[in-house]
Design an enzyme around this catalytic site. Sequence first.
Site, PDB file in Angstrom:
ATOM      1  N   ARG A   1       0.872  -1.197   0.000  1.00 32.70           N
ATOM      2  CA  ARG A   1       0.000   0.000   0.000  1.00 32.70           C
ATOM      3  C   ARG A   1       0.904   1.240   0.000  1.00 32.70           C
ATOM      4  NH1 ARG A   1      -5.186   0.105   3.721  1.00 32.70           N
ATOM      5  NH2 ARG A   1      -5.846   1.568   2.114  1.00 32.70           N
TER       6      ARG A   1
ATOM      7  N   ASP B   1      -2.609   8.953   8.035  1.00 32.46           N
ATOM      8  CA  ASP B   1      -1.774   7.981   7.322  1.00 32.46           C
ATOM      9  C   ASP B   1      -0.399   8.529   7.013  1.00 32.46           C
ATOM     10  OD1 ASP B   1      -4.700   7.136   6.703  1.00 32.46           O
ATOM     11  OD2 ASP B   1      -3.409   5.398   6.356  1.00 32.46           O
TER      12      ASP B   1
HETATM   13  O1  MRU Z   1      -7.684   2.390   4.158  1.00 34.19           O
HETATM   14  P1  MRU Z   1      -7.437   2.248   5.625  1.00 34.19           P
HETATM   15  O2  MRU Z   1      -8.588   1.643   6.348  1.00 34.19           O
HETATM   16  O3  MRU Z   1      -6.138   1.563   5.923  1.00 34.19           O
HETATM   17  O4  MRU Z   1      -7.306   3.737   6.125  1.00 34.19           O
HETATM   18  C1  MRU Z   1      -7.067   3.983   7.487  1.00 34.19           C
HETATM   19  C2  MRU Z   1      -7.154   5.404   7.842  1.00 34.19           C
HETATM   20  O5  MRU Z   1      -7.298   6.288   7.023  1.00 34.19           O
HETATM   21  C3  MRU Z   1      -6.955   5.732   9.300  1.00 34.19           C
HETATM   22  O6  MRU Z   1      -7.709   6.847   9.652  1.00 34.19           O
HETATM   23  C4  MRU Z   1      -5.479   6.041   9.531  1.00 34.19           C
HETATM   24  O7  MRU Z   1      -4.686   5.000   9.041  1.00 34.19           O
HETATM   25  C5  MRU Z   1      -5.179   6.238  10.954  1.00 34.19           C
HETATM   26  S1  MRU Z   1      -5.200   4.708  11.835  1.00 34.19           S
HETATM   27  C6  MRU Z   1      -4.675   4.985  13.413  1.00 34.19           C
END
Ligand code: MRU
Length: 344
Positions: free
Chosen positions: A95, A238
């Site tokens: 990712r 992220d």
């Molecule tokens: O696509 P995802 O579910 O991995 O995205 C996660 C998020 O956007 C969360 O808000 C972020 O990673 C913070 S997790 C502590």
Amino acid sequence: MTEPKQLAVQALQWTGDSLKVLDQRLLPETIAYEDYRDAQGVAEAIKTMRVRGAPAIGIAAAYGVALSVKLHCYDRSVNWSDQVFADIERLAASRPTAVNLFWALDRMKALLNSQPEDPVAATQALAVEIHQDDIAANHRIGELGADIIGGAKGVLTHCNAGALATGGYGTALGVIRSACRRGLNKVFAGETRPWLQGARLTVWELAQDGIAATLIADSAAAWLMKSGAVDWIVVGADRIAANGDTANKIGTYSLAVLAKQHGVKVMVAAPLSTIDWNLADGSGIEIEQREPNELLPDSYNQESLVSAWNPVFDVTPVELIAAIVTERGVVVNPSENGMGSLKS
Ligand code: MRU
């Protein structure tokens, strides 16, 4: 205030020989762990979002490297470290947006490059340390964030930035957990289309912990803010650029714009491992585009005239953020005060 109890929900469990991953695609209906014994499997689990959330992705990748070392290091017929570095590349490609993934892999690479005497023991120990440090950081973030939002009438969160997305306890949900222990009693969660992290994960995770939460459709957020029911939006991240611009789940930027209109404040809660000091601002953050079929109803799959645009993160400019909370401390009004105090 009571001491935090052991959380009911754990995204990742290290057994010493394998990584157990709670399959988040199946929640909340089914609680099922899958057992991974190689890095290829862990990379696939990240890609397919069995495990998700920036810190949890980084932790899983660290365990993936440890599994790779265990698998290859006793194989004397090949140069085992080439195999491990190929697995690291595989994990890095799983990712693109969450910087915690690359941060964790860099730490594992640095350890391997230092040629530890017992690579198996050393890489396992570092992966466990990354995991445990994240849990500790979450608790600190939770308390610091709760200091700020104490007395809030209500808060709205987005996506899932909870125990499911981290080593445990959560970032945004860590703040909410800590604030609830101090008396906060109105928590709203946006459903977070298209993957429904809010509807399937956040309200469920909070309920496992005895915290009541009210789900809203993403499109109800403006009206909720207008009603005066919330005075803070609390989200995770992220990737945070060096100036404080913050990439988080798609829809976070919309919430921040709406929050400005309604006098609601935005808090970003994240560990230091989410800050990318190499990026001056958010314009350099790669935004993951996922498959159209995550968005399109199945019946459209063969329809060439219907397509979907599915960016799964957006970047909130730092000017719209009232506070960034990390385990090292809080920056209030980061666009004015800068992020320097968070640097080591
Ligand atoms: O696509 P995802 O579910 O991995 O995205 C996660 C998020 O956007 C969360 O808000 C972020 O990673 C913070 S997790 C502590």
